[in-house]
Design a protein around this motif. Structure first.
Motif, PDB file in Angstrom:
ATOM      1  N   SER A 277     -28.423 -11.887  11.298  1.00  0.00           N
ATOM      2  CA  SER A 277     -29.644 -11.658  12.089  1.00  0.00           C
ATOM      3  C   SER A 277     -30.874 -11.559  11.181  1.00  0.00           C
ATOM      4  N   PRO A 278     -31.863 -12.435  11.361  1.00  0.00           N
ATOM      5  CA  PRO A 278     -33.118 -12.322  10.605  1.00  0.00           C
ATOM      6  C   PRO A 278     -33.838 -10.999  10.853  1.00  0.00           C
ATOM      7  N   ASP A 279     -33.705 -10.484  12.084  1.00  0.00           N
ATOM      8  CA  ASP A 279     -34.351  -9.198  12.416  1.00  0.00           C
ATOM      9  C   ASP A 279     -33.737  -8.065  11.593  1.00  0.00           C
ATOM     10  N   MET A 280     -32.406  -8.096  11.495  1.00  0.00           N
ATOM     11  CA  MET A 280     -31.717  -7.074  10.697  1.00  0.00           C
ATOM     12  C   MET A 280     -32.109  -7.195   9.224  1.00  0.00           C
ATOM     13  N   LEU A 281     -32.235  -8.440   8.769  1.00  0.00           N
ATOM     14  CA  LEU A 281     -32.619  -8.681   7.379  1.00  0.00           C
ATOM     15  C   LEU A 281     -33.973  -8.031   7.085  1.00  0.00           C
ATOM     16  N   ALA A 282     -34.928  -8.257   7.976  1.00  0.00           N
ATOM     17  CA  ALA A 282     -36.263  -7.665   7.794  1.00  0.00           C
ATOM     18  C   ALA A 282     -36.187  -6.143   7.864  1.00  0.00           C
ATOM     19  N   HIS A 283     -35.336  -5.623   8.763  1.00  0.00           N
ATOM     20  CA  HIS A 283     -35.206  -4.168   8.944  1.00  0.00           C
ATOM     21  C   HIS A 283     -34.629  -3.501   7.698  1.00  0.00           C
ATOM     22  N   PHE A 284     -33.621  -4.139   7.097  1.00  0.00           N
ATOM     23  CA  PHE A 284     -32.917  -3.500   5.969  1.00  0.00           C
ATOM     24  C   PHE A 284     -33.602  -3.726   4.620  1.00  0.00           C
ATOM     25  N   ARG A 285     -34.682  -4.511   4.581  1.00  0.00           N
ATOM     26  CA  ARG A 285     -35.369  -4.726   3.296  1.00  0.00           C
ATOM     27  C   ARG A 285     -35.928  -3.412   2.734  1.00  0.00           C
ATOM     28  N   LYS A 286     -36.164  -2.453   3.632  1.00  0.00           N
ATOM     29  CA  LYS A 286     -36.696  -1.156   3.167  1.00  0.00           C
ATOM     30  C   LYS A 286     -35.632  -0.360   2.388  1.00  0.00           C
ATOM     31  N   LEU A 287     -34.363  -0.821   2.466  1.00  0.00           N
ATOM     32  CA  LEU A 287     -33.292  -0.126   1.748  1.00  0.00           C
ATOM     33  C   LEU A 287     -33.170  -0.570   0.297  1.00  0.00           C
ATOM     34  N   VAL A 288     -33.977  -1.581  -0.114  1.00  0.00           N
ATOM     35  CA  VAL A 288     -33.861  -2.109  -1.484  1.00  0.00           C
ATOM     36  C   VAL A 288     -33.991  -1.009  -2.537  1.00  0.00           C
ATOM     37  N   PRO A 289     -35.004  -0.133  -2.478  1.00  0.00           N
ATOM     38  CA  PRO A 289     -35.106   0.930  -3.499  1.00  0.00           C
ATOM     39  C   PRO A 289     -33.857   1.803  -3.564  1.00  0.00           C
ATOM     40  N   GLN A 290     -33.264   2.096  -2.389  1.00  0.00           N
ATOM     41  CA  GLN A 290     -32.062   2.930  -2.357  1.00  0.00           C
ATOM     42  C   GLN A 290     -30.882   2.211  -3.026  1.00  0.00           C
ATOM     43  N   LEU A 291     -30.742   0.912  -2.739  1.00  0.00           N
ATOM     44  CA  LEU A 291     -29.662   0.121  -3.354  1.00  0.00           C
ATOM     45  C   LEU A 291     -29.864   0.026  -4.874  1.00  0.00           C
ATOM     46  N   VAL A 292     -31.121  -0.135  -5.277  1.00  0.00           N
ATOM     47  CA  VAL A 292     -31.439  -0.204  -6.711  1.00  0.00           C
ATOM     48  C   VAL A 292     -31.050   1.110  -7.389  1.00  0.00           C
ATOM     49  N   ARG A 293     -31.321   2.237  -6.699  1.00  0.00           N
ATOM     50  CA  ARG A 293     -31.004   3.554  -7.252  1.00  0.00           C
ATOM     51  C   ARG A 293     -29.486   3.718  -7.415  1.00  0.00           C
ATOM     52  N   ILE A 294     -28.732   3.303  -6.398  1.00  0.00           N
ATOM     53  CA  ILE A 294     -27.254   3.404  -6.473  1.00  0.00           C
ATOM     54  C   ILE A 294     -26.735   2.583  -7.646  1.00  0.00           C
ATOM     55  N   LEU A 295     -27.264   1.360  -7.778  1.00  0.00           N
ATOM     56  CA  LEU A 295     -26.821   0.470  -8.850  1.00  0.00           C
ATOM     57  C   LEU A 295     -27.156   1.055 -10.221  1.00  0.00           C
ATOM     58  N   LYS A 296     -28.332   1.651 -10.313  1.00  0.00           N
ATOM     59  CA  LYS A 296     -28.760   2.249 -11.586  1.00  0.00           C
ATOM     60  C   LYS A 296     -27.848   3.412 -11.958  1.00  0.00           C
ATOM     61  N   ASN A 297     -27.494   4.235 -10.951  1.00  0.00           N
ATOM     62  CA  ASN A 297     -26.598   5.366 -11.199  1.00  0.00           C
ATOM     63  C   ASN A 297     -25.234   4.888 -11.685  1.00  0.00           C
ATOM     64  N   LEU A 298     -24.777   3.778 -11.122  1.00  0.00           N
ATOM     65  CA  LEU A 298     -23.482   3.233 -11.529  1.00  0.00           C
ATOM     66  C   LEU A 298     -23.510   2.790 -12.991  1.00  0.00           C
ATOM     67  N   ILE A 299     -24.624   2.177 -13.391  1.00  0.00           N
ATOM     68  CA  ILE A 299     -24.738   1.672 -14.771  1.00  0.00           C
ATOM     69  C   ILE A 299     -24.870   2.822 -15.761  1.00  0.00           C
ATOM     70  N   MET A 300     -25.685   3.789 -15.378  1.00  0.00           N
ATOM     71  CA  MET A 300     -26.008   4.870 -16.316  1.00  0.00           C
ATOM     72  C   MET A 300     -24.968   5.993 -16.307  1.00  0.00           C
ATOM     73  N   SER A 301     -24.120   6.044 -15.290  1.00  0.00           N
ATOM     74  CA  SER A 301     -23.162   7.160 -15.189  1.00  0.00           C
ATOM     75  C   SER A 301     -22.153   7.084 -16.327  1.00  0.00           C
ATOM     76  N   GLY A 302     -21.676   8.223 -16.711  1.00  0.00           N
ATOM     77  CA  GLY A 302     -20.687   8.277 -17.791  1.00  0.00           C
ATOM     78  C   GLY A 302     -19.312   7.856 -17.286  1.00  0.00           C
ATOM     79  N   TYR A 303     -18.317   8.136 -18.103  1.00  0.00           N
ATOM     80  CA  TYR A 303     -16.945   7.755 -17.776  1.00  0.00           C
ATOM     81  C   TYR A 303     -16.446   8.542 -16.573  1.00  0.00           C
ATOM     82  N   SER A 304     -15.917   7.822 -15.582  1.00  0.00           N
ATOM     83  CA  SER A 304     -15.350   8.466 -14.391  1.00  0.00           C
ATOM     84  C   SER A 304     -13.984   7.830 -14.152  1.00  0.00           C
TER      85      SER A 304
END
Length: 775
Positions: free
Chosen positions: A207-234
């Motif tokens: 859905s293009p509408d859903m795509l436009a709606h979820f674009r606001k989640l980009v910063p949150q996804l970026v934050r999750i990805l950053k935490n994964l990279i920077m997190s220590g050994y788990s």
């Protein structure tokens, strides 16, 4: 085998594995199936679970197990977890939406989705997400949405995947899950995060509408990805030293969808993509998988140029990897990006060319395709050297594609005509048998248009013929060139290299050898006979040529026989026309039409277009290729000539019916007279012969007559007898025009020629045609 207590699953597996033959295994399975059937008939509840489990194992071995479908439903309805587990597993394996039986499960699944035990709820979610039909999905979507909002991580991750299946089956239910997605990405549990990203990806793709709606989640996804990279050994999430690579890959895919075509989203993820690209360990496949997804994301979004170069450099590093799959993936990705980031890919040219030597055929093919994509005017010589070396040593399956690629690249970027012809000669001599059919006419056209290289080309081709006559395309091109430029070969006019001394008899010996060689295909023999015929106007050995032509008048090859008969007739009845018909081919335009039989122009009334004179097709092209190429065989030319001139079948004669001639043009010493005939059996076709004479003291050279008629007429303009109008009326140039008309004829003519060193061009209207020519 038949006993009161059925054997256990483990025992059955052990017994089946002892079977020495397929027949013995089949016998064991049949006996066990018979026992299971009788147990089902007796409604044996005690061992139903065990029997269904055994049936599922047999189903996995490929034996029919459909008679256990209803037993699965009974197990699902049971209150025991062990029964439900086997029942749901059986339903997923034995049932699908094509069988109506699955609808009987709907109520059981609904009850189990509301069960007090999370594991039972999980079984119901798994089954619905695996094989739920659109009807079941509609009925149970509400329960799935409710579980998606629960605080239980175990249920939320399963509910998210089940929601993906529901959306695929019934896309209009997507809106229902939108409120539940709000808090999914704030979950700490990686399982929930993973399945949530899968759900969001599915919604954005659909859905293009859903795509436009979820674009606001980009910063949150970026934050999750950053935490994964920077997190220590788990230890819980670590795979080869990388934190949850599966979740990283999923997030990168979702970012790729969200950033595509959107500047703001792309800008927000540029930094994290650069971070992933530079911080990910590449010694293990896990890291390479993440890097590959990163590269795909960078290439798909509106990323910065520096980031794109970084991505291409990652692919360049992949090319040096020992893993074949990684090298293949890198080549495929570079092939997709070479058009948009050509210069960045060029930096890895040497590594890509090295991949041509790889033992893996898939890698070699991709490397070949990418190498051709990298060829440009600056590197043409070096790249062609590598690709020609590859052509020499590659497997037969590559030769046709490689040869075609070399031809196209050489045509586009050739630094000189001689280099172009030398390259083509190299291909013909090393891989001639693999050259595609369309290559021969294209090469003939190239040679024809390279006027200054004719002597050099015919000499090189003649030498190649002496060395090898097994490469049929080489032999065909060589035969055509010898027929066209045999006089240059004999005269030794080659300036590019030392001319060879050849006699007429030696050339004819070679061509006659082709006619009788077992290596020659029927098409090649046609080329050779036509070349010999054309040499009758270039060599003095006309009697020898006549003899050869007459011999093949009784050939068992119909194509060869037809040519020989027509050539014979040309010698006997129309010898005065032979020099004009067999004269050297003019320069050919690629946009020309396919031979004289198709030269029919319909011109507009308001802006009548000028019809270019059409020359007969070059002699020597095989009949099988006539339809598709600008080079028509002489057989088409001569068939047309036979149609007009030869009294071979009495089908067509030209009957003069006393139409008076007329003068169409008389100016500056050039006079154009028209004479008329009518074609029988079609009286609507007027045959006009133009006679151009020159009363001045100097020849008129490069003479071209062109004509245009209104769009209600059809006009066919054949080639002229010469392009030089002799001075002092010492001769005339003739040309035939055929016009299909049923009303008064009008014509516009255009004349161009060179007289006393000056180019002359003139237009004239011809409206005073005699009534007999069109009535």
């Amino acid at each position: 085998w038949v006993c009161h207590t059925p054997i256990r699953l483990r025992e059955l597996i052990r017994t089946i594995r002892t079977a020495r033959t397929q027949a013995e295994e089949r016998e064991m399975i049949q006996k066990e199936c018979a026992a299971i059937r009788s147990s089902f008939r007796e409604e044996d509840n005690t061992y139903r679970c065990r029997n269904v489990a055994k049936l599922l194992y047999m189903h996995m071995l490929g034996y029919p197990a459909h008679f256990g479908q209803l037993e699965c439903l009974k197990l699902i309805a049971s209150q025991k977890f062990t029964d439900k587990r086997i029942g749901y597993l059986g339903a997923m394996l034995l049932l699908d939406e094509r069988q109506d039986v699955h609808l009987l499960m709907t109520n059981c699944i609904k009850n189990d989705l509301n069960h007090s035990t999370q594991y039972v709820q999980g079984l119901a979610l798994c089954t619905l997400g695996c094989m739920g039909s659109s009807e079941m999905c509609r009925d149970l979507a509400g329960e799935v949405e409710k579980l998606l909002k629960t605080s239980n991580s175990y249920l939320r991750k399963k509910a998210a995947l089940c929601a993906v299946h529901v959306i695929r089956k019934v896309p209009e239910l997507m809106e229902m899950f939108l409120p539940a997605t709000k808090n999914l990405l704030s979950e700490k549990n990686h399982g929930v995060l993973h399945t949530s990203v899968v759900l969001l990806t599915e919604m954005c793709e659909r859905s293009p509408d859903m795509l436009a709606h979820f674009r606001k989640l980009v910063p949150q996804l970026v934050r999750i990805l950053k935490n994964l990279i920077m997190s220590g050994y788990s230890p819980e999430h670590d795979v080869s030293g990388i934190s949850d690579p599966f979740l990283q890959v999923r997030i990168l895919r979702l970012l790729r969808i969200l950033g595509k075509g959107d500047d703001d989203s792309s800008e927000a993820m540029n930094d994290i993509l650069a971070q992933v690209a530079t911080n990910t360990e590449t010694s293990k496949n896990v890291g390479n998988a993440i890097l590959y997804e990163t590269v795909l994301t960078i290439m798909d979004i509106k990323s910065e140029s520096g980031l794109r170069v970084l991505a291409i450099n990652i692919l360049g590093r992949f090319l040096l990897n020992n893993d074949k799959n990684i090298r293949y993936v890198a080549l495929t990705s570079l092939l997709k990006t070479v058009q948009t980031d050509h210069n960045a890919v060029q930096r890895h040219r040497s590594t890509i060319v090295d991949c041509l030597k790889d033992l893996d055929v898939s890698i070699k093919r991709r490397a070949m395709e990418l190498s051709f994509a990298l060829v440009n005017g600056n590197n043409i010589r070096g790249m062609m050297k590598e690709l020609l070396y590859f052509l020499d040593s590659c497997d037969p399956e590559f030769k046709a594609d490689c040869a075609s690629g070399v031809f196209l690249a050489a045509e586009k970027y050739a630094p000189s005509k001689r280099w172009h012809i030398d390259t083509i000669m190299r291909v013909l001599t090393t891989a001639g048998s693999y050259v595609r059919d369309d290559s021969v006419p294209n090469l003939i056209q190239l040679i024809t248009n390279s006027v200054e290289m004719h002597a050099y080309t015919v000499q090189r081709l003649y030498k190649a013929l002496l060395d090898d006559i097994s490469q049929q395309p080489l032999v065909q091109v060589a035969s055509w060139c010898i027929g066209e430029y045999g006089d240059l070969l004999i005269s030794g006019q080659c300036e590019e290299e030392e001319p060879i001394q050849v006699t007429e008899d030696e050339v004819l010996d070679v061509l006659e050898g082709l006619l009788v060689s077992n290596l020659s295909s029927p098409v090649t023999r046609g080329y050779s006979l036509t070349a010999i015929m054309k040499l009758s106007t270039r060599f003095s050995s006309v009697n020898r040529i006549k003899k050869v032509v007459s011999i093949y008048g009784s050939s068992i090859d119909v194509e060869l026989q037809q040519r020989a008969v027509e050539y014979n007739a040309l010698f006997k009845k129309y010898d005065h026309m032979r020099p004009a018909l067999l004269e050297r081919m003019p320069i050919m335009e690629k946009t020309a039409s396919n031979g004289p039989t198709e030269i029919v122009q319909t011109n507009g009334e308001a802006e009548p277009s000028v019809v270019e004179p059409k020359h007969p097709p070059p002699v020597g092209q095989p009949a099988s290729q006539v339809k598709n190429t600008v080079f028509g065989l002489v057989s088409r030319c001569l068939s047309l000539m036979a149609f007009y001139l030869f009294d071979l079948s009495k089908t067509v004669n030209f009957l003069s019916i006393g139409i008076p001639p007329m003068t169409a043009y008389n100016k500056n010493g050039l006079k154009i007279d028209f004479t008329f005939e009518r074609a029988n059996p079609n009286p609507n076709v007027a045959v006009i012969t133009i006679h151009a004479s020159n009363s001045t003291e100097a020849d008129m050279t490069d003479f071209v007559f062109q004509a245009a008629v209104p769009k209600t007429f059809q006009l066919q303009l054949l080639s002229p007898s010469s392009n030089v109008v002799p001075a002092l009326n010492q001769g005339t140039v003739t040309q035939v025009i055929r016009v299909l008309n049923q009303q008064k004829l009008r014509m516009r003519i255009k004349l161009t020629y060179i007289h006393k060193g000056s180019a002359v061009q003139d237009l004239a209207e011809v409206n005073n045609f005699p009534p007999q020519s069109w009535q």
